[in-house]
Write a protein that holds these residues in place. Structure first.
Motif, short mmCIF file in Angstrom:
data_model
loop_
_atom_site.label_atom_id
_atom_site.label_comp_id
_atom_site.label_asym_id
_atom_site.label_seq_id
_atom_site.Cartn_x
_atom_site.Cartn_y
_atom_site.Cartn_z
N HIS A 96 0.84 -1.27 0.12
CA HIS A 96 0.11 -0.02 0.24
C HIS A 96 0.85 1.45 -0.14
O HIS A 96 1.96 1.09 0.03
N GLU A 97 0.62 2.21 -0.31
CA GLU A 97 1.39 3.71 -0.44
C GLU A 97 0.60 4.51 1.07
O GLU A 97 -0.70 4.07 1.59
N ALA A 135 -2.93 5.11 2.43
CA ALA A 135 -4.28 4.66 2.16
C ALA A 135 -5.16 4.47 2.42
O ALA A 135 -6.46 4.11 2.62
N ASN A 152 -1.42 -3.19 -8.63
CA ASN A 152 -1.03 -1.63 -7.95
C ASN A 152 -1.38 -2.21 -6.65
O ASN A 152 -1.93 -2.79 -6.26
N GLY A 162 -2.40 3.00 -4.50
CA GLY A 162 -1.59 3.35 -5.43
C GLY A 162 -2.50 3.67 -6.98
O GLY A 162 -3.31 3.02 -7.32
N GLU A 163 -1.89 4.88 -7.77
CA GLU A 163 -2.38 4.63 -9.38
C GLU A 163 -1.32 4.18 -10.97
O GLU A 163 -1.41 4.02 -11.50
N THR A 164 0.15 4.01 -9.59
CA THR A 164 1.39 3.85 -11.11
C THR A 164 0.86 1.79 -10.44
O THR A 164 1.11 1.05 -9.81
N ALA A 165 0.86 1.24 -11.95
CA ALA A 165 1.18 -0.60 -11.70
C ALA A 165 2.77 -0.28 -11.67
O ALA A 165 3.47 0.04 -12.16
#
Length: 448
Positions: free
Chosen positions: A208-209, A212, A258, A262-265
Motif C-alpha cells: 500500500h501507499e 492509503a 497496483n 496507488g495509481e502507478t502499475a
C-alpha cells in the motif's frame, strides 16, 4: 558432456529445421533417426522404441498431429520420453500433453543451448540413474511421481497448483519446485491466505501507499513485490476472499498490479505457485472460487498424495525427522524400536507428514530411553489401551515388516536377488515370490 551413444527420434516435417537439428545433435554425439510425417514416425518408432532415449516431436505435422503420434505410441511397452516443439498458439495443447505423460515442450523459436539442456534433462533414465537420482520428498512411487512432475514443471514459468490434504507437504513441494528452477537463487515468498485476516490480505499481497487508509503511515511493499524474480507461493488459495480473486487474476494475466491507494502499475516478475486442500475445480455456485482464476492457477497441476497412501515413506520420514530433532537437542537417541516402526506403519496418519514430524519431535523430547518406544510416539491411551483399542490385522503388520527388510536388502546389494536372499536367509525363489506379492519385483536388477 556428450551423451554415451544415446539415440534420438526426431519427428519434424520442415526440412530446414529438421536438418539443422539433426546436424547439431550429431555434432553433440547423439545418433538421430528422422521422420518427416506422423505415420512414418509411428511405424518407425514401434520397432525401436526400447532403444530410443528420447523422441523430439513437432505438434503440427502434415498428415496427423504430434499428439496423435504420442497417443499411439504411449501404450507401447518401454515407450520413450517425448519432448514437443510447439508454436505459441499450441501451448495449451503442449501443457495437456505434459499432463498426459510427455516429458517437456519448447516453444519456437528456441535457443539451441537451452534446447540441448532440455534434451539431456528429458532423456530416458536408466535403472542405475534412478538409484542415483536423489529424491528428496520420499521413497514411494506415488511421491516420486509427484517429484518427477515438479522437476519437469521447474523448467517453465507457467503457474503451478499443488493440491493435497492438510499436512501432506505442499509447501515442501513448492520449495523444491523453486529450488530446482532457474529462479532458485531468487526469493521464495510464502503467503498463507487462511492465516491473514481478509481485510488485511490485499495490503499484505500487493502493498500500500502512504495514507492509503487509516494507519498507513508509510509505503509498504507487499509479498508480490518482495518476491522479485523469484516465486510467490500462495498457500490455502481456496480461502482467498472473492473480492481479491479478481485482482490476483489481473496480476497473473497482465503481469502487473497496483499497491492499495496507488495509481502507478508495478511490474510483477515472479512465478505464481499456489496450494490448496480444497476441490477448487468443482463447478458449483457454492465453491466460493472463481472458475477463470482456477484455470489460470492450475495450468500445471500436481497432487501430493496423503501419507496413508505412501507406506514406503513412513520409516523414511521417521528417520529423517529423528535426525533433525536429535540435532537440535542434547538427547542421545539411537533410533526407533522395531515395535515402534510396526506401530507407525499400522497407524493411519490423519494429520499426514506434519503429524508424523510433530510426533517425532515430541518423542525425542519426552523419551527416557535411547530407543523411541511405541508409547513415546503414540502416548494416547485410546490407541494403546484404556479405551477403544485399535487393532491391525497381523497379516498387514507382517507384510509391512517383510517389505521393509526386503527393500533394505535390495538397497544393500544393488538389487541383486541372490545376494539379497543370502542376507535374508531365504531361497532366491522364496524371495522372488515375496517381492512379486509385495509389488517389489521392479526393484530387482535386470541382470540378476
Amino acid at each position: 558432456m556428450q551423451p554415451d551413444l544415446a539415440r534420438i527420434g526426431l519427428v519434424e516435417d520442415d526440412p530446414i529445421m529438421g536438418g539443422s537439428i539433426v546436424q547439431r545433435l550429431e555434432l553433440e554425439g547423439w545418433k538421430v533417426t528422422w521422420w518427416q510425417s506422423g505415420r512414418d514416425a509411428i511405424s518407425g518408432i514401434e520397432g525401436i522404441a526400447s532403444v530410443l532415449d528420447l523422441v523430439i516431436c513437432d505438434i503440427r505435422l502434415p498428415d496427423i498431429s504430434g499428439e496423435e503420434v504420442f497417443s499411439e505410441l504411449a501404450s507401447l511397452p518401454n515407450s520413450p520420453p517425448f519432448i514437443f516443439v510447439t508454436g505459441h498458439g499450441e501451448i495449451d495443447q503442449a501443457v495437456r500433453l505434459m499432463r498426459s505423460g510427455a516429458t517437456d515442450f519448447m516453444t519456437k523459436p528456441f535457443a539451441m543451448d537451452e534446447f540441448l539442456r532440455r534434451i539431456e534433462a528429458g532423456r530416458r533414465t536408466t535403472n542405475s540413474q534412478l538409484r542415483l537420482k536423489g529424491y528428496v520428498l520420499g521413497e514411494s512411487p506415488a511421491i516420486q511421481h509427484a517429484e518427477d512432475l515438479l522437476r519437469r514443471y521447474a523448467r517453465h514459468d507457467l503457474p503451478v497448483l499443488i493440491t493435497g490434504e492438510t499436512g501432506a507437504g505442499k509447501e515442501v513441494a513448492a520449495r523444491l519446485l523453486h529450488e530446482v528452477s532457474s529462479r532458485g537463487a531468487e526469493p521464495f515468498i510464502a503467503v498463507n491466505c487462511a492465516a491473514i485476516p481478509a481485510d488485511l490480505l490485499e495490503s499484505e499481497i500487493f502493498g500500500h501507499e502512504k495514507g492509503a487508509f487509516t494507519g498507513a503511515q508509510q509505503r509498504h511493499f507487499g509479498y508480490a513485490e518482495r518476491a522479485g524474480e523469484g516465486t510467490l507461493f500462495l498457500d490455502e488459495i481456496g480461502d482467498m476472499p472473492w473480492s481479491l480473486q479478481a485482482k490476483l487474476l489481473r496480476l497473473i494475466e497482465a503481469g502487473s498490479f497496483n499497491r492499495v491507494g496507488g495509481e502507478t502499475a508495478c511490474k510483477f516478475r515472479a512465478r505464481v505457485v499456489s496450494a490448496t486442500h480444497r476441490e477448487l475445480g468443482l463447478r458449483d455456485q457454492h465453491s466460493g472460487f472463481r472458475e477463470d482464476l482456477y484455470f489460470r492457477l492450475a495450468v500445471l497441476p500436481v497432487t501430493i498424495p496423503p501419507l496413508r497412501e505412501r507406506h514406503e515413506d513412513i520409516t523414511w520420514l521417521l528417520d529423517r525427522f529423528l535426525e533433525t530433532a536429535v540435532s537440535r537437542s542434547d538427547r542421545r537417541i539411537r533410533g526407533f524400536s522395531a515395535l515402534t516402526e510396526e506401530a507407525a506403519l499400522a497407524y493411519p496418519w490423519p494429520g499426514n507428514v506434519r503429524e508424523l514430524r510433530n510426533r517425532v519431535e515430541r518423542a525425542v523430547a519426552l523419551s527416557t530411553s535411547e530407543w523411541i518406544l511405541p508409547g513415546d510416539l503414540f502416548p494416547e491411551q485410546s490407541i494403546w489401551g484404556g479405551g477403544s483399542t485399535v487393532f491391525v490385522p497381523l497379516a498387514d503388520v507382517r507384510d509391512a515388516a517383510e517389505r521393509r527388510q526386503i527393500e533394505r536388502a535390495l538397497e544393500e546389494t544393488g538389487g541383486q536377488i541372490a545376494k539379497a536372499a543370502g542376507l535374508l536367509a531365504v531361497s532366491r525363489t522364496t524371495l522372488w515370490e515375496k517381492m512379486t506379492r509385495l509389488g517389489l519385483a521392479d526393484r530387482a536388477r535386470s541382470t540378476s
